[in-house]
Design an enzyme around this catalytic site. Structure first.
Site, short mmCIF file in Angstrom:
data_model
loop_
_atom_site.label_atom_id
_atom_site.label_comp_id
_atom_site.label_asym_id
_atom_site.label_seq_id
_atom_site.Cartn_x
_atom_site.Cartn_y
_atom_site.Cartn_z
N LYS A 54 0.84 -1.21 0.00
CA LYS A 54 0.00 0.00 0.00
C LYS A 54 0.87 1.26 0.00
CE LYS A 54 -2.52 -2.76 -0.47
NZ LYS A 54 -2.44 -4.23 -0.43
N VAL A 70 -5.07 -10.73 -6.92
CA VAL A 70 -4.93 -9.47 -6.20
C VAL A 70 -3.50 -8.93 -6.29
CG1 VAL A 70 -5.68 -8.32 -4.11
CG2 VAL A 70 -6.52 -10.58 -4.60
N ALA A 103 -5.57 -10.24 6.12
CA ALA A 103 -5.03 -9.87 7.43
C ALA A 103 -6.15 -9.70 8.47
CB ALA A 103 -4.23 -8.58 7.30
N HIS A 146 -23.06 15.75 2.41
CA HIS A 146 -22.88 16.16 1.01
C HIS A 146 -21.74 17.17 0.93
CE1 HIS A 146 -23.77 17.29 -3.10
NE2 HIS A 146 -23.74 18.57 -2.73
N GLY A 152 -0.48 -14.61 -13.24
CA GLY A 152 -1.57 -14.55 -12.27
C GLY A 152 -2.18 -13.17 -12.20
N VAL A 161 0.68 -16.56 -8.19
CA VAL A 161 -0.38 -17.52 -8.51
C VAL A 161 -1.03 -18.08 -7.24
CG1 VAL A 161 0.56 -18.16 -10.76
CG2 VAL A 161 1.34 -19.37 -8.71
N GLU A 166 -3.15 -14.77 -17.19
CA GLU A 166 -4.09 -15.41 -16.25
C GLU A 166 -4.59 -16.73 -16.86
OE1 GLU A 166 -5.40 -15.04 -13.09
OE2 GLU A 166 -6.59 -16.79 -13.62
P1 FAD Z 1 1.60 -14.09 8.41
O1 FAD Z 1 1.40 -12.63 8.33
O2 FAD Z 1 2.13 -14.78 7.22
O3 FAD Z 1 2.58 -14.33 9.64
C1 FAD Z 1 3.04 -15.60 9.97
C2 FAD Z 1 4.27 -15.46 10.83
O4 FAD Z 1 4.59 -16.76 11.34
C3 FAD Z 1 5.50 -14.97 10.09
O5 FAD Z 1 6.05 -13.86 10.75
C4 FAD Z 1 6.46 -16.15 10.12
O6 FAD Z 1 7.81 -15.74 10.27
C5 FAD Z 1 5.99 -16.89 11.36
N1 FAD Z 1 6.30 -18.33 11.36
C6 FAD Z 1 5.98 -19.25 10.42
N2 FAD Z 1 6.38 -20.49 10.81
C7 FAD Z 1 6.98 -20.33 12.01
C8 FAD Z 1 7.61 -21.21 12.93
N3 FAD Z 1 7.66 -22.53 12.71
N4 FAD Z 1 8.14 -20.70 14.06
C9 FAD Z 1 8.08 -19.36 14.31
N5 FAD Z 1 7.50 -18.49 13.49
C10 FAD Z 1 6.95 -18.95 12.37
N6 FAD Z 1 -4.23 -8.92 3.23
C11 FAD Z 1 -5.13 -7.94 3.47
O7 FAD Z 1 -6.06 -8.15 4.25
N7 FAD Z 1 -5.01 -6.70 2.89
C12 FAD Z 1 -4.01 -6.42 2.03
O8 FAD Z 1 -3.93 -5.31 1.51
C13 FAD Z 1 -3.06 -7.42 1.73
N8 FAD Z 1 -2.04 -7.18 0.90
C14 FAD Z 1 -1.11 -8.16 0.67
C15 FAD Z 1 -0.07 -7.88 -0.21
C16 FAD Z 1 0.89 -8.85 -0.48
C17 FAD Z 1 2.01 -8.55 -1.43
C18 FAD Z 1 0.81 -10.11 0.19
C19 FAD Z 1 1.86 -11.16 -0.05
C20 FAD Z 1 -0.22 -10.40 1.06
C21 FAD Z 1 -1.19 -9.43 1.30
N9 FAD Z 1 -2.27 -9.66 2.15
C22 FAD Z 1 -3.20 -8.68 2.38
C23 FAD Z 1 -2.43 -10.95 2.83
C24 FAD Z 1 -1.94 -10.84 4.30
O9 FAD Z 1 -0.61 -10.40 4.30
C25 FAD Z 1 -2.07 -12.19 4.98
O10 FAD Z 1 -3.40 -12.66 4.86
C26 FAD Z 1 -1.72 -12.05 6.46
O11 FAD Z 1 -0.42 -11.58 6.64
C27 FAD Z 1 -1.87 -13.40 7.15
O12 FAD Z 1 -1.63 -13.23 8.51
P2 FAD Z 1 -1.14 -14.44 9.42
O13 FAD Z 1 -0.97 -13.87 10.78
O14 FAD Z 1 -2.02 -15.59 9.23
O15 FAD Z 1 0.28 -14.88 8.82
P1 NAI Z 2 -4.87 -14.92 -5.99
O1 NAI Z 2 -5.47 -16.20 -5.60
O2 NAI Z 2 -5.54 -13.65 -5.67
O3 NAI Z 2 -4.62 -14.91 -7.56
C1 NAI Z 2 -3.83 -15.86 -8.21
C2 NAI Z 2 -4.24 -15.87 -9.66
O4 NAI Z 2 -3.30 -16.65 -10.37
C3 NAI Z 2 -5.61 -16.50 -9.89
O5 NAI Z 2 -6.39 -15.64 -10.68
C4 NAI Z 2 -5.30 -17.81 -10.57
O6 NAI Z 2 -6.30 -18.20 -11.46
C5 NAI Z 2 -4.01 -17.47 -11.29
N1 NAI Z 2 -3.16 -18.60 -11.61
C6 NAI Z 2 -2.90 -19.70 -10.85
N2 NAI Z 2 -2.01 -20.51 -11.49
C7 NAI Z 2 -1.71 -19.90 -12.67
C8 NAI Z 2 -0.86 -20.24 -13.77
N3 NAI Z 2 -0.13 -21.34 -13.77
N4 NAI Z 2 -0.81 -19.39 -14.82
C9 NAI Z 2 -1.55 -18.24 -14.83
N5 NAI Z 2 -2.38 -17.89 -13.83
C10 NAI Z 2 -2.45 -18.70 -12.75
O7 NAI Z 2 -3.38 -14.96 -5.37
P2 NAI Z 2 -2.27 -13.86 -5.27
O8 NAI Z 2 -2.55 -12.72 -6.16
O9 NAI Z 2 -0.99 -14.58 -5.39
O10 NAI Z 2 -2.44 -13.36 -3.79
C11 NAI Z 2 -2.39 -14.31 -2.72
C12 NAI Z 2 -3.33 -13.92 -1.63
O11 NAI Z 2 -2.81 -12.82 -0.90
C13 NAI Z 2 -4.69 -13.43 -2.13
O12 NAI Z 2 -5.55 -14.51 -2.36
C14 NAI Z 2 -5.16 -12.59 -1.02
O13 NAI Z 2 -5.81 -13.39 -0.09
C15 NAI Z 2 -3.87 -12.03 -0.43
N6 NAI Z 2 -3.71 -10.65 -0.88
C16 NAI Z 2 -4.67 -9.74 -0.53
C17 NAI Z 2 -4.57 -8.45 -0.94
C18 NAI Z 2 -5.65 -7.50 -0.57
O14 NAI Z 2 -6.46 -7.82 0.29
N7 NAI Z 2 -5.73 -6.32 -1.16
C19 NAI Z 2 -3.45 -7.96 -1.75
C20 NAI Z 2 -2.53 -9.02 -2.09
C21 NAI Z 2 -2.67 -10.29 -1.64
#
Ligand code: FAD
Ligand code: NAI
Length: 487
Positions: free
Chosen positions: A58, A201, A337, A461, A198, A287, A221
């Site tokens: 973000k 999101v 999250a 408004h 992919g 993906v 995709e």
């Molecule tokens: P995580 O945040 O993955 O945390 C897990 C933690 O566990 C990590 O710190 C890891 O080091 C630790 N861990 C793992 N195994 C062990 C172990 N054996 N011992 C000790 N520690 C361990 N979600 C949203 O809602 N809004 C968004 O805008 C959004 N944007 C995203 C953008 C990107 C690029 C990505 C990749 C994800 C995004 N997400 C977003 C998804 C969001 O980040 C995850 O859904 C969220 O972080 C999951 O929370 P969690 O606590 O389950 O796990």
């Molecule tokens: P995603 O599940 O959102 O999208 C993956 C896409 O890849 C799908 O459309 C799928 O059909 C496609 N795909 C799968 N295999 C493929 C292949 N071999 N070739 C081409 N396309 C293929 O997963 P993404 O974008 O990796 O994000 C992971 C998760 O992280 C999301 O599901 C979401 O939960 C979380 N996230 C949330 C955000 C938010 O809330 N704004 C921002 C970023 C991530």
């Protein structure tokens, strides 16, 4: 060395750290173990979300949008700015500063709440040979980053180990030319050409970032439906907008191979026209993500694992082993999250003997592109498939005074309500500030509001939220600022 806790939480992402804070607030002696190390090998709290997920993405979305606006939109407002240039290092430094600030914030919250933070990798020691597991004290071994190993024990364990990007064997991440989302948040120069596998999101958000900064972006995709989880009216509108912005999104494509060379990647893919080959400076693989559920138990475990390697849990996030809970990305439901945090809160309350539930029907989703896409509840296609009769109200931002004043007229609000009861079943928004507006819909739906309830509510408004009001009026054919035939 042995220590006794009421609760041990494994993972300090938004699921784990929120659970830890709530447990401590409720008077439970709490330990939280996390193995995260930053690029300087410094332990950091916050998990994926704060370090390489929600927050840094973000931060870059905001910076890149400002850059794009100052290049393209300011002249329209009568502001002539000359000599705009990109300082990518400063943009990345700002992103890092935001991340650092927030992770340090959690560190101080842990201190204030007297939560013991263990920096290392946790494994759960099996107690399956002990009868009466209900009262069993569970052991967790921690391989600390300082090379020592300790054993902690507690009556309850919350697994919050999160998820990792899915790897494609035909496009292995080399962190040079082929990267996952973490690599794509840290490019040190803007790639001239960027391929993304992919159109989910991550593909859309990070594709938007690099497109705005100057990359030529092409997204591949596999599915033939764009954003299949979203309401299809909104998804189609968003595809049109992304296309207008120059994001090249190819549906129904199958990646066949990816070859990383010195400074480029050549991919082979197949679509309805046959096989093609294309070269990019960088390739992002986005993906999906898979739960971090492997290797968490020292030996074989009786814990039930679902398809997709998610820990099997009930509505209260209890696993098949008493006293062991799993939350966030490690269990069913969207990988978001806020969903993980709500589950963390629920489990903390349950362990402390209170009652709490998560309403899995009302988890808001947001895609932070421009325009933003946000929704909660049922899509029209899901209602159709379930045979539920509904009414629809829509209102375009083009008819909103505020949207015109700020020159953000793209998109609409769509409300779906039950045909008989008028109870709101789903709200779908595409447009500026959709991420903020969707909270109004969540609150309304949590309180069981009908579209008439929203129609009878006063909105300030001029605001974007008036479009929500007008969409509610439109359900009964009474929208004011669009010509509408009475239903
Ligand atoms: P995580 O945040 O993955 O945390 C897990 C933690 O566990 C990590 O710190 C890891 O080091 C630790 N861990 C793992 N195994 C062990 C172990 N054996 N011992 C000790 N520690 C361990 N979600 C949203 O809602 N809004 C968004 O805008 C959004 N944007 C995203 C953008 C990107 C690029 C990505 C990749 C994800 C995004 N997400 C977003 C998804 C969001 O980040 C995850 O859904 C969220 O972080 C999951 O929370 P969690 O606590 O389950 O796990
Ligand atoms: P995603 O599940 O959102 O999208 C993956 C896409 O890849 C799908 O459309 C799928 O059909 C496609 N795909 C799968 N295999 C493929 C292949 N071999 N070739 C081409 N396309 C293929 O997963 P993404 O974008 O990796 O994000 C992971 C998760 O992280 C999301 O599901 C979401 O939960 C979380 N996230 C949330 C955000 C938010 O809330 N704004 C921002 C970023 C991530």
């Amino acid at each position: 060395m042995k220590q006794e806790y009421d609760v041990i939480i494994i993972g300090a992402g938004p699921g784990g750290y929120v659970a830890a804070i709530r447990c401590a607030q409720l008077g439970l002696k709490t330990a939280c173990i996390d193995k995260w190390l930053d690029q300087n090998n410094k332990p950091r709290l916050g998990g994926t979300c704060l370090n390489v997920g929600c927050i840094p993405s973000k931060a870059l979305l905001e910076s890149s949008e400002l850059y794009h606006q100052s290049e393209c939109d300011l002249t329209l407002h009568g502001i002539d700015v000359k000599g705009i240039s990109l300082n990518l290092k400063q943009m990345m430094d700002r992103k890092e500063a935001v991340v650092n600030n927030l992770t340090l914030g959690i560190e101080s919250l842990f201190k204030a709440n007297k939560i013991d933070w263990f920096q290392g990798c946790a494994t759960i020691v099996n107690n399956s040979d002990i009868p009466n597991k209900q009262t069993t004290i569970k052991n967790v071994n921690v391989a600390l980053h300082n090379n020592k190993t300790i054993t902690l024990n507690a009556a309850n364990i919350i697994i919050a180990t999160g998820s990792s990007p899915v790897n494609l064997s035909i496009a292995p991440i080399d962190n040079k030319n082929i990267v996952d989302s973490s690599g794509a948040l840290a490019f040190d120069k803007v790639p001239k050409t960027l391929g993304i596998i992919g159109a989910g999101v991550i593909g859309l958000e990070l594709g938007s970032v690099w497109k705005r900064l100057g990359s030529k972006v092409k997204i591949f995709e596999a599915q033939d439906t764009f954003l299949s989880i979203a309401d299809q009216l909104i998804a189609k509108e968003s595809l049109k907008q992304f296309f207008n912005q120059g994001l090249d999104i190819c549906l129904s494509t199958r990646l066949l191979a990816a070859q990383s060379k010195k400074n480029s990647v050549t991919i082979k893919y197949q679509d309805s026209d046959g096989e093609h080959s294309e070269t990019f400076e960088k390739l992002i693989v986005a993906v999906g993500r898979r739960p971090n559920s492997e290797g968490l138990f020292e030996d074989e475990t009786e814990l039930v694992i679902d398809e997709g390697c998610f820990f099997h849990v009930n509505d209260h996030c209890e696993t098949s082993l008493p006293g062991i809970y799993a939350i966030g990305d490690t269990v069913r439901g969207p990988m978001l999250a806020h969903k993980g945090s709500e589950e963390g809160l629920m489990v903390a309350e349950l362990i402390a003997g209170h009652h709490r539930e998560v309403n899995y029907k009302l988890i808001p989703s947001v895609v932070y592109t421009y325009p933003e896409i946000a929704w909660v509840g049922k899509t029209e296609q899901a209602l159709k498939a379930a045979g539920i009769d509904y009414n629809i109200g829509t209102f375009p931002f083009a008819a909103s005074g505020r949207a015109q004043a700020v020159n953000k007229t793209t998109g609409m609000v769509k409300i779906i309500s039950h045909a008989k009861t008028d109870r709101i079943l789903g709200v779908h928004i595409i447009g500026a500030q959709a991420s903020e507006m969707i909270a109004q819909a969540v609150i309304a739906m949590e309180l069981g509001a009908s579209s008439e309830d929203i129609a009878l509510t006063m909105f300030a408004h001029p605001t974007f939220s008036e479009a929500f009001h007008e969409a509610a009026l439109s359900v009964s054919g009474n929208a004011l600022h669009i010509a509408q035939r009475k239903k």
